[in-house]
Write an enzyme that holds these catalytic residues in place. Structure first.
Site, PDB file in Angstrom:
ATOM      1  N   LYS A 161       0.871  -1.190   0.000  1.00 44.75           N
ATOM      2  CA  LYS A 161       0.000   0.000   0.000  1.00 44.75           C
ATOM      3  C   LYS A 161       0.898   1.228   0.000  1.00 44.75           C
ATOM      4  O   LYS A 161       1.759   1.369   0.878  1.00 44.75           O
ATOM      5  CB  LYS A 161      -0.903  -0.047   1.236  1.00 44.75           C
ATOM      6  CG  LYS A 161      -1.427   1.281   1.742  1.00 44.75           C
ATOM      7  CD  LYS A 161      -2.543   1.068   2.768  1.00 44.75           C
ATOM      8  CE  LYS A 161      -2.541   2.126   3.853  1.00 44.75           C
ATOM      9  NZ  LYS A 161      -3.629   1.945   4.834  1.00 44.75           N
ATOM     10  N   LYS A 163       1.224   5.234   0.412  1.00 47.87           N
ATOM     11  CA  LYS A 163       0.595   6.459   0.874  1.00 47.87           C
ATOM     12  C   LYS A 163       0.730   7.490  -0.243  1.00 47.87           C
ATOM     13  O   LYS A 163       1.823   7.621  -0.815  1.00 47.87           O
ATOM     14  CB  LYS A 163       1.311   6.953   2.135  1.00 47.87           C
ATOM     15  CG  LYS A 163       1.064   6.069   3.351  1.00 47.87           C
ATOM     16  CD  LYS A 163      -0.366   6.203   3.773  1.00 47.87           C
ATOM     17  CE  LYS A 163      -0.629   5.607   5.141  1.00 47.87           C
ATOM     18  NZ  LYS A 163      -2.029   5.759   5.535  1.00 47.87           N
ATOM     19  N   ASP A 189      -3.393   4.889  -0.546  1.00 45.96           N
ATOM     20  CA  ASP A 189      -4.143   5.454   0.584  1.00 45.96           C
ATOM     21  C   ASP A 189      -3.885   6.947   0.670  1.00 45.96           C
ATOM     22  O   ASP A 189      -2.745   7.374   0.852  1.00 45.96           O
ATOM     23  CB  ASP A 189      -3.699   4.769   1.884  1.00 45.96           C
ATOM     24  CG  ASP A 189      -4.460   5.277   3.097  1.00 45.96           C
ATOM     25  OD1 ASP A 189      -5.405   6.075   2.934  1.00 45.96           O
ATOM     26  OD2 ASP A 189      -4.110   4.863   4.226  1.00 45.96           O
ATOM     27  N   ASP A 239     -12.061   4.318   4.876  1.00 44.64           N
ATOM     28  CA  ASP A 239     -11.398   4.078   6.162  1.00 44.64           C
ATOM     29  C   ASP A 239     -11.991   5.086   7.161  1.00 44.64           C
ATOM     30  O   ASP A 239     -12.952   4.770   7.869  1.00 44.64           O
ATOM     31  CB  ASP A 239      -9.880   4.255   5.986  1.00 44.64           C
ATOM     32  CG  ASP A 239      -9.098   4.243   7.293  1.00 44.64           C
ATOM     33  OD1 ASP A 239      -9.674   3.906   8.334  1.00 44.64           O
ATOM     34  OD2 ASP A 239      -7.895   4.575   7.289  1.00 44.64           O
ATOM     35  N   LYS A 263     -10.879  -0.895  11.088  1.00 45.61           N
ATOM     36  CA  LYS A 263      -9.923  -0.674  12.182  1.00 45.61           C
ATOM     37  C   LYS A 263     -10.734  -0.672  13.466  1.00 45.61           C
ATOM     38  O   LYS A 263     -11.537   0.250  13.689  1.00 45.61           O
ATOM     39  CB  LYS A 263      -9.243   0.686  12.036  1.00 45.61           C
ATOM     40  CG  LYS A 263      -8.164   0.759  10.973  1.00 45.61           C
ATOM     41  CD  LYS A 263      -7.591   2.162  10.952  1.00 45.61           C
ATOM     42  CE  LYS A 263      -6.551   2.312   9.864  1.00 45.61           C
ATOM     43  NZ  LYS A 263      -6.364   3.742   9.510  1.00 45.61           N
ATOM     44  N   GLY A 291      -4.348  -0.913  10.068  1.00 51.69           N
ATOM     45  CA  GLY A 291      -3.380  -0.889  11.164  1.00 51.69           C
ATOM     46  C   GLY A 291      -3.151   0.533  11.613  1.00 51.69           C
ATOM     47  O   GLY A 291      -3.356   1.479  10.850  1.00 51.69           O
TER      48      GLY A 291
END
Ligand code: NPG
Length: 370
Positions: A161, A163, A189, A239, A263, A291
């Site tokens: 993933k 950022k 993300d 998210d 999450k 996470g």
């Protein structure tokens, strides 16, 4: 169970390397741990709030305050306590989901330890080990990014993933695809860094066959995500916007979330996390476990959750070494890209006394006697 009292423990753990996201750079992790003492057993919880309210409105000092002033006293007053009751007892207090999640996690751990059952067993895990992804921060240069990604792939991580933020999106994705090929499971993300007017720019990610783009728009802009989703081929995953099973159901109905990152800290605990999983499974929406740079305690619980049947995408359940040279529990170590779900009572791990003492910055006892 009857609650005797609660210890709040602040720890500071240095990160192995700086972690940069669209909302800031971290070099160490300030974590609030919650140890509940009951008449039957003790249990550990980990609060995922960060030092500053940059990911969401919660932050460590605020979680400690609300626990001390409101949440712990409400549980101490309860005649009979179990993890299922925690949510109801705390419901009059609005918000503060990360603080509530830490307390519920600790009560659940104590309850399961007393009964000799594991988190995985309790939550409904169907796998003994889970495939692991890794989150790669924003870097100073493309060569530095390619070095980092190459290292993680060599360690066995099965999904990358990246950022992203405006100015660091299409080119890093292109570079990773060119260097490591089309078979690598790749996602991005944004942590709310874009607006709907960036839709055409974000559509330039479409040719790279990403698994998903996570939370491109701000937390409350659920409709905007639905509009954006119609303009992208890349599936939109939420998210920050998903704070409960109810908000998950609404986002799915609106077409704002083709995939959901779960999450537990963000949604008020592992029991609500399981309800979100159930909502998503019923709607045919894949989920994965996010996470928040957890220590081994939170990691143990996340790995158990990620073993539920609806978690069909690899999570941000990295090994301890991704973030910390020394963990406060026996470290989680990747085996062929997987982590093993703990099977011992409760979390299946407990803090190691010396390691915990070495990172502790303060402790406070709340409640009755000892
Ligand atoms: O592997 O624990 C991990 C971190 C994964 O990138 C990650 N977390 O936005 O999902 C996120 C991000 C995050 C970290 C968010 C810390 C908030 C705090």
């Amino acid at each position: 169970m009857k609650l005797t009292g609660v210890e709040l423990r602040r720890i500071t753990m240095p990160l192995v390397s700086p972690f940069r996201t669209s909302f800031g750079t971290q070099t160490s992790r300030d974590i609030l741990l919650v140890r509940v003492v009951t008449d039957e057993a003790e249990g550990w919880g980990e609060c995922v709030a960060m030092s500053d309210p940059l990911y969401s409105s919660e932050y460590v000092d605020a979680t400690a305050d609300v626990l001390r002033r409101f949440l712990v006293p409400a549980l101490v007053d309860a005649a009979h306590l179990d993890a299922n009751a925690v949510g109801q007892i705390l419901a009059p207090f609005k918000g503060h989901r990360m603080a509530k999640a830490a307390l519920e996690m600790a009560v659940l751990d104590a309850e399961l330890r007393a009964e000799g059952r594991s988190f995985g067993r309790e939550l409904g895990a169907v796998r003994e080990r889970v495939p692991c992804g890794v989150s790669v921060g924003i870097m100073d240069s493309i060569p530095a990014l390619l070095d980092a990604v190459g290292g993680y792939l060599a360690e066995g991580y099965v999904r990358i993933k990246l950022k992203i933020e405006p100015g660091w999106d299409v080119e890093p994705v292109r570079a990773v695809r060119e260097r490591f090929g089309d078979d690598v499971l790749l996602q991005v993300d944004a942590n709310t860094a874009y607006t709907l007017s960036d839709a055409r720019h974000l559509a330039r990610l479409d040719p790279f066959d990403l698994l998903l783009i996570e939370q491109p728009l701000e937390e409350e802009d659920v409709l905007g995500h639905a509009d954006l989703a119609r303009q992208l081929r890349t599936p939109v995953c939420l998210d920050e916007s998903i704070v409960s099973a109810q908000s998950a159901a609404a986002a799915i109905r609106l077409g704002a979330a083709a995939i959901v990152n779960i999450k537990p800290g963000r949604v008020g605990g592992y029991l609500e996390a399981r309800r979100i999983h159930d909502v998503c499974v019923a709607a045919g929406v894949p989920v994965w476990c996010g996470g928040m740079l957890e220590s081994g305690l939170g990691r143990a619980a996340n790995v158990a959750l990620a073993a539920l049947p609806g978690f069909t995408l690899p999570g941000d359940t990295s090994g301890s070494g991704r973030y910390y040279r020394t963990d406060i529990t026996t470290p989680f170590v990747l085996d062929d890209g997987h982590l093993t779900v703990p099977t011992g009572p409760g979390l299946g791990v407990t803090p190691l006394e010396d390691e915990l003492a070495a990172v502790t910055t303060s402790t406070a006892w709340l409640g009755g006697g000892s």
